[in-house]
Design a protein around this motif. Sequence first.
Motif, PDB file in Angstrom:
ATOM      1  N   VAL A 163       0.821  -1.220   0.000  1.00  0.00           N
ATOM      2  CA  VAL A 163       0.000   0.000   0.000  1.00  0.00           C
ATOM      3  C   VAL A 163       0.849   1.261   0.000  1.00  0.00           C
ATOM      4  O   VAL A 163       0.350   2.342  -0.303  1.00  0.00           O
ATOM      5  N   ASP A 164       2.135   1.147   0.329  1.00  0.00           N
ATOM      6  CA  ASP A 164       3.022   2.307   0.259  1.00  0.00           C
ATOM      7  C   ASP A 164       3.499   2.579  -1.166  1.00  0.00           C
ATOM      8  O   ASP A 164       4.125   3.608  -1.424  1.00  0.00           O
ATOM      9  N   TRP A 165       3.204   1.676  -2.077  1.00  0.00           N
ATOM     10  CA  TRP A 165       3.708   1.779  -3.447  1.00  0.00           C
ATOM     11  C   TRP A 165       2.610   1.735  -4.491  1.00  0.00           C
ATOM     12  O   TRP A 165       2.834   2.117  -5.646  1.00  0.00           O
ATOM     13  N   VAL A 166       1.443   1.241  -4.130  1.00  0.00           N
ATOM     14  CA  VAL A 166       0.329   1.108  -5.075  1.00  0.00           C
ATOM     15  C   VAL A 166      -0.901   1.789  -4.484  1.00  0.00           C
ATOM     16  O   VAL A 166      -1.374   1.423  -3.394  1.00  0.00           O
ATOM     17  N   LEU A 167      -1.422   2.791  -5.178  1.00  0.00           N
ATOM     18  CA  LEU A 167      -2.649   3.475  -4.783  1.00  0.00           C
ATOM     19  C   LEU A 167      -3.834   2.831  -5.498  1.00  0.00           C
ATOM     20  O   LEU A 167      -3.671   2.181  -6.535  1.00  0.00           O
ATOM     21  N   VAL A 168      -5.042   3.032  -4.950  1.00  0.00           N
ATOM     22  CA  VAL A 168      -6.250   2.492  -5.573  1.00  0.00           C
ATOM     23  C   VAL A 168      -7.292   3.617  -5.679  1.00  0.00           C
ATOM     24  O   VAL A 168      -8.190   3.725  -4.842  1.00  0.00           O
ATOM     25  N   PRO A 169      -7.169   4.468  -6.693  1.00  0.00           N
ATOM     26  CA  PRO A 169      -8.189   5.502  -6.881  1.00  0.00           C
ATOM     27  C   PRO A 169      -9.466   4.909  -7.481  1.00  0.00           C
ATOM     28  O   PRO A 169      -9.443   3.832  -8.090  1.00  0.00           O
ATOM     29  N   TYR A 170     -10.588   5.616  -7.306  1.00  0.00           N
ATOM     30  CA  TYR A 170     -11.853   5.165  -7.873  1.00  0.00           C
ATOM     31  C   TYR A 170     -12.691   6.377  -8.244  1.00  0.00           C
ATOM     32  O   TYR A 170     -12.478   7.495  -7.763  1.00  0.00           O
ATOM     33  N   SER A 171     -13.651   6.153  -9.116  1.00  0.00           N
ATOM     34  CA  SER A 171     -14.592   7.193  -9.517  1.00  0.00           C
ATOM     35  C   SER A 171     -15.918   6.529  -9.841  1.00  0.00           C
ATOM     36  O   SER A 171     -15.989   5.299 -10.003  1.00  0.00           O
ATOM     37  N   SER A 172     -16.966   7.325  -9.941  1.00  0.00           N
ATOM     38  CA  SER A 172     -18.300   6.799 -10.220  1.00  0.00           C
ATOM     39  C   SER A 172     -18.568   6.794 -11.712  1.00  0.00           C
ATOM     40  O   SER A 172     -18.127   7.689 -12.439  1.00  0.00           O
ATOM     41  N   ASP A 173     -19.265   5.764 -12.174  1.00  0.00           N
ATOM     42  CA  ASP A 173     -19.784   5.774 -13.532  1.00  0.00           C
ATOM     43  C   ASP A 173     -21.215   5.242 -13.489  1.00  0.00           C
ATOM     44  O   ASP A 173     -21.781   5.028 -12.419  1.00  0.00           O
ATOM     45  N   ALA A 174     -21.791   5.025 -14.660  1.00  0.00           N
ATOM     46  CA  ALA A 174     -23.213   4.678 -14.719  1.00  0.00           C
ATOM     47  C   ALA A 174     -23.510   3.340 -14.050  1.00  0.00           C
ATOM     48  O   ALA A 174     -24.625   3.116 -13.572  1.00  0.00           O
ATOM     49  N   ASP A 175     -22.540   2.444 -14.010  1.00  0.00           N
ATOM     50  CA  ASP A 175     -22.768   1.101 -13.481  1.00  0.00           C
ATOM     51  C   ASP A 175     -22.281   0.912 -12.052  1.00  0.00           C
ATOM     52  O   ASP A 175     -22.313  -0.203 -11.534  1.00  0.00           O
ATOM     53  N   GLY A 176     -21.791   1.964 -11.409  1.00  0.00           N
ATOM     54  CA  GLY A 176     -21.274   1.838 -10.052  1.00  0.00           C
ATOM     55  C   GLY A 176     -19.936   2.542  -9.932  1.00  0.00           C
ATOM     56  O   GLY A 176     -19.754   3.638 -10.463  1.00  0.00           O
ATOM     57  N   LEU A 177     -19.000   1.910  -9.253  1.00  0.00           N
ATOM     58  CA  LEU A 177     -17.680   2.496  -9.055  1.00  0.00           C
ATOM     59  C   LEU A 177     -16.670   1.854 -10.002  1.00  0.00           C
ATOM     60  O   LEU A 177     -16.717   0.654 -10.255  1.00  0.00           O
ATOM     61  N   TRP A 178     -15.765   2.686 -10.505  1.00  0.00           N
ATOM     62  CA  TRP A 178     -14.670   2.219 -11.353  1.00  0.00           C
ATOM     63  C   TRP A 178     -13.378   2.358 -10.554  1.00  0.00           C
ATOM     64  O   TRP A 178     -12.960   3.450 -10.198  1.00  0.00           O
ATOM     65  N   PHE A 179     -12.768   1.222 -10.244  1.00  0.00           N
ATOM     66  CA  PHE A 179     -11.519   1.178  -9.478  1.00  0.00           C
ATOM     67  C   PHE A 179     -10.347   0.907 -10.420  1.00  0.00           C
ATOM     68  O   PHE A 179     -10.457   0.110 -11.358  1.00  0.00           O
ATOM     69  N   THR A 180      -9.228   1.546 -10.153  1.00  0.00           N
ATOM     70  CA  THR A 180      -7.982   1.225 -10.841  1.00  0.00           C
ATOM     71  C   THR A 180      -6.864   1.179  -9.803  1.00  0.00           C
ATOM     72  O   THR A 180      -7.018   1.699  -8.697  1.00  0.00           O
ATOM     73  N   THR A 181      -5.767   0.559 -10.168  1.00  0.00           N
ATOM     74  CA  THR A 181      -4.555   0.684  -9.358  1.00  0.00           C
ATOM     75  C   THR A 181      -3.642   1.718 -10.006  1.00  0.00           C
ATOM     76  O   THR A 181      -3.741   1.994 -11.198  1.00  0.00           O
ATOM     77  N   LYS A 182      -2.761   2.284  -9.204  1.00  0.00           N
ATOM     78  CA  LYS A 182      -1.759   3.210  -9.713  1.00  0.00           C
ATOM     79  C   LYS A 182      -0.460   2.907  -8.972  1.00  0.00           C
ATOM     80  O   LYS A 182      -0.290   3.314  -7.828  1.00  0.00           O
ATOM     81  N   GLY A 183       0.393   2.154  -9.620  1.00  0.00           N
ATOM     82  CA  GLY A 183       1.644   1.783  -8.974  1.00  0.00           C
ATOM     83  C   GLY A 183       2.248   0.497  -9.492  1.00  0.00           C
ATOM     84  O   GLY A 183       3.458   0.280  -9.372  1.00  0.00           O
ATOM     85  N   LEU A 184       1.443  -0.381 -10.093  1.00  0.00           N
ATOM     86  CA  LEU A 184       1.990  -1.638 -10.585  1.00  0.00           C
ATOM     87  C   LEU A 184       2.943  -1.432 -11.755  1.00  0.00           C
ATOM     88  O   LEU A 184       3.853  -2.235 -11.980  1.00  0.00           O
ATOM     89  N   ARG A 185       2.751  -0.363 -12.509  1.00  0.00           N
ATOM     90  CA  ARG A 185       3.678  -0.103 -13.621  1.00  0.00           C
ATOM     91  C   ARG A 185       5.086   0.236 -13.129  1.00  0.00           C
ATOM     92  O   ARG A 185       6.042   0.179 -13.896  1.00  0.00           O
ATOM     93  N   ARG A 186       5.209   0.596 -11.842  1.00  0.00           N
ATOM     94  CA  ARG A 186       6.569   0.758 -11.282  1.00  0.00           C
ATOM     95  C   ARG A 186       7.377  -0.518 -11.477  1.00  0.00           C
ATOM     96  O   ARG A 186       8.603  -0.497 -11.604  1.00  0.00           O
ATOM     97  N   PHE A 187       6.674  -1.653 -11.414  1.00  0.00           N
ATOM     98  CA  PHE A 187       7.318  -2.959 -11.467  1.00  0.00           C
ATOM     99  C   PHE A 187       7.209  -3.586 -12.858  1.00  0.00           C
ATOM    100  O   PHE A 187       7.568  -4.749 -13.037  1.00  0.00           O
ATOM    101  N   GLY A 188       6.678  -2.823 -13.822  1.00  0.00           N
ATOM    102  CA  GLY A 188       6.549  -3.315 -15.189  1.00  0.00           C
ATOM    103  C   GLY A 188       5.225  -3.963 -15.509  1.00  0.00           C
ATOM    104  O   GLY A 188       4.935  -4.263 -16.671  1.00  0.00           O
TER     105      GLY A 188
END
Length: 433
Positions: A163-188
């Motif tokens: 959790v110190d290296w990968v964030l999990v932002p989210y936003s709302s869309d028509a079907d509910g919440l859209w979650f993504t990670t932000k940090g895995l690309r650090r590791f390729g």
Amino acid sequence: MGDELLITDDFLPVPVPETLTATYLAPMRGLPRVATRTAVTALAGRLAEPVYGLARQMLASPLMSVDTRPIDEFPALPPDLLTAFGATREQLARLAQATHVVVVRAEYRPGWPPAHEWAARAVAAAVAETVDGDVVDVFGLQFLDPATALRSLPDEQGRIRLVDWVLVPYSSDADGLWFTTKGLRRFGLLELQTQGVPDHLTRAWGAVLTGVARRLLRTWTDGLTGEEVPAFVQLPVLTTVTGHDIAVAYGNPEQHGATAPVLLRLELDPATDPEADSFLSLHPPAGNPGPPGRYFASACATLFSGIQPDVRYARRGDAMSKAVATARAGLPDVRARFLAGALPAETQLVVKYGLPGDDGPEFVWAAVTSWETPERLAGTSASDATNDPEVRIGAPVVVEATDVVDWALLGPTGVLEGGWTQAVLDSGDRPHP
């Protein structure tokens, strides 16, 4: 893998980048007061030796560069995104007042350890510490104070909190919440995403996604252990996540508990825009009936203890009746904390209440959304009820306080407070109806 790559229905071939780059900034007023090598030397004894030695080696090699520039020569950082990822007013004010920035860049091959990230973060933190400044993680668009940056680095065994290296932002869309990670690309690795997550699972699904990231990252780095960087690493189409994965990702392996694994299906979602990111999307397994949101809610119920329906009830004088009495006695206090916003960060208040049935009451859990009067609360069901077909995961419910037999605060790794009746059930002291 190269020529040995197999395209099957069981695995996804995910491309591996040739090199990875980490960039960190140390904004400051004026020029640096201390040479970078001297600043890093001051970390001796404060960093685990593998990281301390790695930072010094990379600093002395062509794999790392440290440049001081007038801040006007560096592309402006978007304050709205910095704020979204946790920047405070004080941090933004210091950035606005900065005249120079020390730019730390490091490159390394994909695999474990991610030397570019660990070394660059350590060096940037050492520089920022000499001016009582901040570290800016350019990849995550995140401010870190030097102490926090240093704490995020591995211990003597090479362990980190994901959790110190990968964030999990989210936003709302028509079907509910859209979650993504932000940090895995650090590791390729490609970032993860999930769409159609029910609104009441904001905290829970963020933790689940972090646990999945931990599981996939381990598979990913296991595929990069050879001397040569392969063109692809094959990830399983069907992956599992457990409470242990989540607990380890949050740095609490001792709290993992014995949860059943949850099955999720991976799908490669390539970007159509060359400037956009591709994702690994998480879906329910093929053939799963019902909408995806219902499966995601059921997955959370499996992974977080204390929210399964229960059809047992207590006899007077046994352990269960004491558990119910303890829970009910704490209701006024937990309601006051809920209304005051004084519950611990990243927690969800849930209550267990009884539904009448021919074979005795059925106890189900609901996530509390409002509690305006002491007598009645509103929430969303965290369980599918057998006795009432209208009580389904994610459905709105109104609960009378007199029907409540337990409550709990759920955090990323399970029950943090409460859950007395569940503790009785888990202990094996299970009274018959």
